[in-house]
Design a protein around this motif. Structure first.
Motif, PDB file in Angstrom:
ATOM      1  N   ILE C 348     -12.995  -3.393 -15.238  1.00  0.00           N
ATOM      2  CA  ILE C 348     -11.841  -2.758 -14.588  1.00  0.00           C
ATOM      3  C   ILE C 348     -10.562  -3.415 -15.081  1.00  0.00           C
ATOM      4  CG2 ILE C 348     -10.702  -2.301 -12.395  1.00  0.00           C
ATOM      5  CD1 ILE C 348     -13.460  -2.214 -11.100  1.00  0.00           C
ATOM      6  N   ALA C 349     -10.589  -4.744 -15.154  1.00  0.00           N
ATOM      7  CA  ALA C 349      -9.381  -5.464 -15.567  1.00  0.00           C
ATOM      8  C   ALA C 349      -9.023  -5.167 -17.016  1.00  0.00           C
ATOM      9  CB  ALA C 349      -9.589  -6.960 -15.377  1.00  0.00           C
ATOM     10  N   ALA C 350     -10.027  -4.824 -17.830  1.00  0.00           N
ATOM     11  CA  ALA C 350      -9.778  -4.704 -19.264  1.00  0.00           C
ATOM     12  C   ALA C 350      -8.875  -3.533 -19.629  1.00  0.00           C
ATOM     13  CB  ALA C 350     -11.090  -4.588 -20.022  1.00  0.00           C
ATOM     14  N   ILE C 351      -8.769  -2.527 -18.761  1.00  0.00           N
ATOM     15  CA  ILE C 351      -7.804  -1.476 -19.068  1.00  0.00           C
ATOM     16  C   ILE C 351      -6.428  -1.900 -18.561  1.00  0.00           C
ATOM     17  CG2 ILE C 351      -9.580   0.325 -18.950  1.00  0.00           C
ATOM     18  CD1 ILE C 351      -8.073   1.255 -16.355  1.00  0.00           C
ATOM     19  N   ASP C 352      -6.363  -3.090 -17.981  1.00  0.00           N
ATOM     20  CA  ASP C 352      -5.123  -3.609 -17.402  1.00  0.00           C
ATOM     21  C   ASP C 352      -4.588  -2.606 -16.385  1.00  0.00           C
ATOM     22  OD1 ASP C 352      -3.072  -5.241 -16.890  1.00  0.00           O
ATOM     23  OD2 ASP C 352      -2.150  -5.174 -18.865  1.00  0.00           O
ATOM     24  N   PRO C 353      -5.378  -2.337 -15.357  1.00  0.00           N
ATOM     25  CA  PRO C 353      -4.997  -1.251 -14.459  1.00  0.00           C
ATOM     26  C   PRO C 353      -3.756  -1.598 -13.654  1.00  0.00           C
ATOM     27  CG  PRO C 353      -6.791  -2.484 -13.508  1.00  0.00           C
ATOM     28  CD  PRO C 353      -6.537  -3.082 -14.856  1.00  0.00           C
ATOM     29  N   CYS C 354      -2.966  -0.593 -13.417  1.00  0.00           N
ATOM     30  CA  CYS C 354      -1.784  -0.777 -12.596  1.00  0.00           C
ATOM     31  C   CYS C 354      -1.791   0.397 -11.641  1.00  0.00           C
ATOM     32  CB  CYS C 354      -0.547  -0.777 -13.473  1.00  0.00           C
ATOM     33  SG  CYS C 354       0.917  -1.133 -12.546  1.00  0.00           S
ATOM     34  N   PHE C 355      -2.399   0.177 -10.484  1.00  0.00           N
ATOM     35  CA  PHE C 355      -2.640   1.313  -9.600  1.00  0.00           C
ATOM     36  C   PHE C 355      -1.381   1.809  -8.937  1.00  0.00           C
ATOM     37  CE2 PHE C 355      -6.829  -0.825  -9.669  1.00  0.00           C
ATOM     38  CZ  PHE C 355      -7.448   0.147 -10.413  1.00  0.00           C
ATOM     39  N   SER C 356      -0.441   0.918  -8.746  1.00  0.00           N
ATOM     40  CA  SER C 356       0.777   1.413  -8.092  1.00  0.00           C
ATOM     41  C   SER C 356       1.532   2.329  -9.049  1.00  0.00           C
ATOM     42  CB  SER C 356       1.633   0.264  -7.607  1.00  0.00           C
ATOM     43  OG  SER C 356       2.064  -0.516  -8.671  1.00  0.00           O
ATOM     44  N   CYS C 357       1.419   2.072 -10.367  1.00  0.00           N
ATOM     45  CA  CYS C 357       1.971   3.016 -11.341  1.00  0.00           C
ATOM     46  C   CYS C 357       1.277   4.349 -11.187  1.00  0.00           C
ATOM     47  CB  CYS C 357       1.673   2.589 -12.769  1.00  0.00           C
ATOM     48  SG  CYS C 357       2.661   1.282 -13.387  1.00  0.00           S
ATOM     49  N   THR C 358      -0.043   4.266 -11.130  1.00  0.00           N
ATOM     50  CA  THR C 358      -0.845   5.467 -11.135  1.00  0.00           C
ATOM     51  C   THR C 358      -0.547   6.342  -9.940  1.00  0.00           C
ATOM     52  OG1 THR C 358      -2.514   4.216 -12.263  1.00  0.00           O
ATOM     53  CG2 THR C 358      -3.224   6.240 -11.224  1.00  0.00           C
ATOM     54  N   ASP C 359      -0.427   5.697  -8.787  1.00  0.00           N
ATOM     55  CA  ASP C 359      -0.316   6.490  -7.571  1.00  0.00           C
ATOM     56  C   ASP C 359       1.118   6.890  -7.229  1.00  0.00           C
ATOM     57  OD1 ASP C 359      -2.955   6.261  -7.437  1.00  0.00           O
ATOM     58  OD2 ASP C 359      -3.007   4.785  -5.839  1.00  0.00           O
ATOM     59  N   ARG C 360       2.058   6.067  -7.613  1.00  0.00           N
ATOM     60  CA  ARG C 360       3.468   6.334  -7.304  1.00  0.00           C
ATOM     61  C   ARG C 360       3.738   6.517  -5.806  1.00  0.00           C
ATOM     62  NH1 ARG C 360       1.599   9.263 -11.098  1.00  0.00           N
ATOM     63  NH2 ARG C 360       1.649  11.077  -9.803  1.00  0.00           N
ATOM     64  N   MET C 361       4.958   7.000  -5.488  1.00  0.00           N
ATOM     65  CA  MET C 361       5.432   6.879  -4.094  1.00  0.00           C
ATOM     66  C   MET C 361       5.619   8.149  -3.266  1.00  0.00           C
ATOM     67  SD  MET C 361       8.573   4.372  -3.703  1.00  0.00           S
ATOM     68  CE  MET C 361       8.697   3.129  -4.901  1.00  0.00           C
ATOM     69  N   VAL C 362       5.709   8.044  -1.877  1.00  0.00           N
ATOM     70  CA  VAL C 362       6.137   9.207  -1.070  1.00  0.00           C
ATOM     71  C   VAL C 362       7.412   8.973  -0.290  1.00  0.00           C
ATOM     72  CG1 VAL C 362       5.589  10.786   0.818  1.00  0.00           C
ATOM     73  CG2 VAL C 362       3.895  10.257  -0.787  1.00  0.00           C
ATOM     74  N   GLN C 363       7.546   7.881   0.344  1.00  0.00           N
ATOM     75  CA  GLN C 363       8.558   7.796   1.385  1.00  0.00           C
ATOM     76  C   GLN C 363       9.099   6.392   1.441  1.00  0.00           C
ATOM     77  OE1 GLN C 363       6.788   8.770   5.051  1.00  0.00           O
ATOM     78  NE2 GLN C 363       8.650   8.614   6.221  1.00  0.00           N
ATOM     79  N   ILE C 364      10.391   6.247   1.554  1.00  0.00           N
ATOM     80  CA  ILE C 364      10.967   4.905   1.596  1.00  0.00           C
ATOM     81  C   ILE C 364      11.771   4.758   2.861  1.00  0.00           C
ATOM     82  CG2 ILE C 364      12.486   3.264   0.439  1.00  0.00           C
ATOM     83  CD1 ILE C 364      11.508   5.872  -1.729  1.00  0.00           C
ATOM     84  N   LYS C 365      11.497   3.714   3.584  1.00  0.00           N
ATOM     85  CA  LYS C 365      12.301   3.446   4.764  1.00  0.00           C
ATOM     86  C   LYS C 365      13.209   2.283   4.445  1.00  0.00           C
ATOM     87  CE  LYS C 365       9.716   5.401   8.474  1.00  0.00           C
ATOM     88  NZ  LYS C 365       8.274   5.381   8.631  1.00  0.00           N
ATOM     89  N   HIS C 366      14.468   2.415   4.792  1.00  0.00           N
ATOM     90  CA  HIS C 366      15.390   1.326   4.513  1.00  0.00           C
ATOM     91  C   HIS C 366      15.234   0.230   5.549  1.00  0.00           C
ATOM     92  CE1 HIS C 366      17.548   3.019   1.187  1.00  0.00           C
ATOM     93  NE2 HIS C 366      17.436   4.187   1.788  1.00  0.00           N
TER      94      HIS C 366
END
Lengths: 311, 154, 408
Positions: C348-366
């Motif tokens: 799994i590590a060998a593809i250097d996974p970056c899941f937060s890149c993959t999934d991206r965002m919905v909602q931001i609270k300040h």
């Protein structure tokens, strides 16, 4: 009676062993850190860890067998402490000695591993069970070479008693030099017994979380940790007594200093091993043990068999 | 070596596409629009005939009355053809392209989850990227969707 | 032993981000694997539609903590193409320098993580120590260790001084020497080779079929690199080799990344030598004309794709982000075949996974902003040293010692 109790509980018994074990854990961690270009923990870190862990709540999984779950840490701790009394430390004689105590010590050192297995198995968690089976698989791989490596010097000395062995090597110090292969084999096997890199397969955190100890917490985990620390000291003492039988005739004070020094050297060697190596896979480990380590131990046995005939 | 203008010319001639609808905004970029009836045919030609073998991604857009889908396919020389097609929002049904690009699975699942497209022939598997138990009929990337629409929905 | 199913994730020590892999085992051998993604979905694409371009740029930069410059540059390229902005060459060079530095810190990070996954913590400690040199350099150049914030529409927000460029060259010498040492270690250390060779096999055909990108693909001899194939920034002005490998396994992926590190050092030297004088920014409009653009970028983990559609207002009509990990994840199931449980983390590590890149965002609270304070990098650094000194740990001596040893 009082002296015996003092010996058992205080010195060189349980209390001394615990403190010595924690101190050696510090040495190991500090060396490991320095070799990795880190600062490492302060001297009291293992003590602080132990106290903190012991103060934490212990959680026993609902599906686990509570009796076995609680019993195993005590069992492991008792076994390693008992083994310590049969090893000659700074004199040529151990606290208790009889002919055949070498076998008993090795047997007692197998018990903690069995306790780890049973503890993992009775945790009934997936990761703990995989860890437990790995513990056992690994046991079969390193135990035989360890046995053979430790028996070889005994063969040369012609006795099954650790105390008599040290007396023998005291008289013939040069003979200890023949056991160098056994010494290396024993170091590797001990690394396996203590489940440290490259043989930390049963508790490989990146694969199976905490392995055998996944479900353990609080006092019970603290006890396991203590058992492992003491096991390291006991194993190092055993190797020191069998393979480095020097400096026993200089009186108790010097004898003690030399003993601590020997243990330090062995701990440092073990720390070096875990710094420079990566974790093996379980099948690579068994193949390595059976194809390289066991034949080396056999070779040592063979050399000592021939030597004991010749000398 | 294929280049953007050559691809434009070939596609226009072969499929009788309006050259107005094929744009080459800069080197190595081709944007073209095809009706959905013709889409599969054009895609197959782009992949097998023109050798655009790498699927960059699939973009889905909500255009009010219809949903648009842009398939970005790249050639080894760096040229990317963005093949745009649209289906009515009332019946947003697509055929899967996972038989051509097995790695298109996640991109198609995104279209399903975020835009409410129906992709026929999509292999069974876990949904992506929304969680299990996400309410039906809520498609976050549609223009009329607001975060508030989740309130009070189980 | 019957087949057992073990969960790796969503919380697991081997995963630095939450994703779920459910692995069916027979003994220690993997039978099959089931993936569940989306734990990090934050709805960034939707959020970008509701923000002005400049706000969206900062948001996009936060898609990922490691390849933040990749995402922001990729996005900005698309917008600049739509707006027809002619970015000054010096700005392009500065972006390229930051982009290569980012690749270095990402690959060094990966090397450490890979070491940790196979229980070789010494490698982790060493490579992360060297990564720290890159991070400090990035902080000195851009003001931040991560999320550099150097990009802006029409150029970059900071110029790089002559002294900084000279310092950069010195840093490259140090890093090159260290990397040569890692190459030596990787090619000689037996347990490392044993744990990496033959693990996570992905044949060339499968890599092409499953669309593997970046080092994952290149280790299976997929000769593709956006920097060469679809040149952007200043890459057409400099010479570099696209590193490929035919091992097709984790060992090959290690070699590719280490090889790319060496290429990056040489690229930085060329960039420093060739950087033109001139302004670093041109004025960008607030409202972008209608249009669409597709931008590709070779992030440390592979090809990053951004599609932007503008509608003539100050907000984007649609922003589509495809991070490299999403393209590579399809290969993971293939790589798992015929491997053992012990190899799962490293595969799994060998593809250097970056899941937060993959999934991206919905909602931001300040969150409520606390006390606002402006601190220089030096002041911040001094403050951290002081904080540790109060805890009884003095890093000042050690830092001095280390810099002497590493001759910086």
């Amino acid at each position: 009676m009082i002296l015996s109790l003092f010996n058992l509980l205080i010195f060189p018994g349980f209390l001394f062993l615990s403190l010595f074990g924690l101190a050696m854990e510090f040495v190991d961690r500090k060396l490991y850190a320095r070799m990795q270009n880190r600062i490492g923990p302060p001297w009291f870190q293992p003590f602080a860890d132990f106290i903190k862990l012991a103060a934490k709540e212990e959680i026993i999984p609902e599906e686990a067998d509570p009796v076995m779950f609680r019993l195993m840490p005590v069992f492991a701790l008792t076994a390693v402490v008992t083994a310590f009394f049969y090893i000659p430390l700074w004199g040529t004689h151990s606290l208790f000695a009889f002919n055949g105590d070498l076998i008993v010590v090795i047997y007692l050192l197998t018990l903690p591993t069995l306790a780890f297995f049973l503890a993992g198995w009775h945790s009934t968690s997936l990761f703990a069970m995989i860890g437990a089976t790995r513990t056992l698989t690994q046991l079969f791989a390193y135990e035989v070479p360890l046995f053979m490596a430790v028996l070889a010097p005994a063969l040369l000395a012609g006795t099954w008693s650790l105390s008599e062995m040290t007396v023998f090597y005291q008289v013939h110090p040069a003979y200890a030099g023949f056991n160098i292969i056994g010494f290396i084999v024993a170091l590797i096997a001990i690394q396996g017994k203590l489940e440290r890199v490259p043989f930390d397969i049963p508790e490989a955190e990146t694969e199976i979380v905490g392995g055998t100890f996944t479900e353990y917490s609080g006092r019970l985990l603290a006890m396991f940790r203590m058992a492992i620390d003491i096991e390291a000291v006991v194993c190092a003492s055993l190797v020191a007594a069998v393979f480095l039988p020097f400096g026993f005739g200089l009186g108790p004070a010097w004898g003690f200093v030399i003993y601590v020094f020997k243990v330090l050297i062995i701990i440092a060697l073990l720390a070096l091993l875990r710094t420079v190596l990566a974790r093996l896979r379980i099948e690579q480990m068994t193949i390595f043990c059976w194809k390289v380590v066991a034949p080396a131990a056999l070779l040592q046995l063979l050399i000592n068999l021939i030597l004991s005939g010749v000398l | 070596m294929i280049n953007a203008n050559k691809a434009k010319k070939e596609l226009a001639e072969k499929f009788g596409l309006d050259t107005e609808r094929i744009s080459v905004p800069r080197a190595r970029r081709v944007f073209l629009e095809v009706p959905y009836a013709q889409f599969r045919q054009v895609l197959e030609h782009v992949v097998n005939g023109l050798k655009f073998r790498h699927l960059c991604t699939i973009t889905g857009l909500d255009e009010g009355e219809s949903l648009a889908f842009i398939y970005h396919v790249a050639h080894a020389d760096g040229t990317v053809i963005s093949l745009e097609t649209r289906v009515p929002k009332a019946a947003p049904v697509l055929q899967t392209i996972t038989d051509i690009f097995p790695d298109g699975v996640s991109y198609e699942r995104e279209l399903v989850d975020l835009l409410g497209a129906r992709v026929e022939g999509l292999p069974a598997g876990n949904r992506y990227p929304l969680p299990e138990g996400w309410p039906d009929g809520q498609y976050p990337l549609r223009k009329d969707w607001k975060v508030g629409m989740l309130d009070g929905v189980k | 032993m019957a087949n057992i199913k073990i969960p790796i994730g969503p919380q697991h020590p081997a995963l630095k981000e939450p994703e779920s892999f459910s692995i069916t085992l027979n003994g220690e051998t993997i039978i099959s694997m089931d993936m569940r993604l989306g734990y990090n979905h934050r709805g960034i694409e939707k959020a970008c539609e509701e923000r002005t371009y400049i706000q969206a740029m900062y948001l996009v930069e936060r898609v990922c903590g490691i390849c933040s410059h990749s995402h922001s540059t990729c996005f900005i390229q698309a917008v600049e193409e739509i707006a027809g902005l002619a970015v000054p060459p010096r700005a392009l060079y500065i972006r390229t320098i930051v982009s290569e530095l980012e690749r270095m810190h990402s690959h060094l990070l990966w090397l450490g993580v890979a070491g940790h996954e196979i229980g070789f913590d010494t490698l982790l400690m060493y490579s992360w120590r060297d990564r720290e040199v890159v991070m400090d350099t990035l902080a000195a150049l851009t003001g931040n260790r991560v999320n550099y914030g150097i990009n802006t529409f029409g150029g970059v927000r900071r110029d790089i001084s002559k002294e900084q460029l000279d310092g950069l060259l010195k840093t490259m010498d140090v890093l090159e020497e260290r990397t040569k040492y890692y190459i030596e270690v990787a090619s000689q250390e037996m347990t490392l080779i044993k744990r990496l060779s033959g693990v996570g096999y992905l044949s060339h055909e499968d890599a092409v079929k499953l669309g593997a990108v970046g080092p994952t693909g290149r280790a299976s001899n997929v000769d593709a690199d956006v920097r060469r194939d679809d040149p952007y920034l200043a890459y057409k002005d400099i010479e570099f080799k696209v590193i490929t490998d035919t091992h097709n396994d984790v060992f090959g992926r290690t070699l590719v990344r280490v090889g790319e590190l060496m290429q990056s050092y040489s690229m930085i030297r060329q960039l420093v030598a060739k950087i033109p004088e001139g302004p670093v920014t041109v004025k960008a409009p607030r409202k972008m004309p209608a249009g669409e653009a597709l931008s590709r970028y070779e992030a440390p983990r592979g090809e990053d794709v951004h599609y932007v559609k503008a509608n003539g207002t100050d907000k984007a009509e649609r922003v589509k982000i495809r991070a490299p990990t999403l393209a590579n994840l399809q290969s993971v199931a293939k790589m798992m075949e015929n491997n053992r449980l012990a190899d799962v983390p490293i595969i799994i590590a060998a593809i250097d996974p970056c899941f937060s890149c993959t999934d991206r965002m919905v909602q931001i609270k300040h969150a409520d902003h606390g006390r606002q304070e402006t601190l220089s990098w030096q002041a911040l650094h001094a403050q951290s040293l002081e904080w540790y000194r109060k805890q009884g740990v003095d890093f000042a001596d050690l830092n001095a010692k280390m810099s002497r040893r590493m001759k910086i």
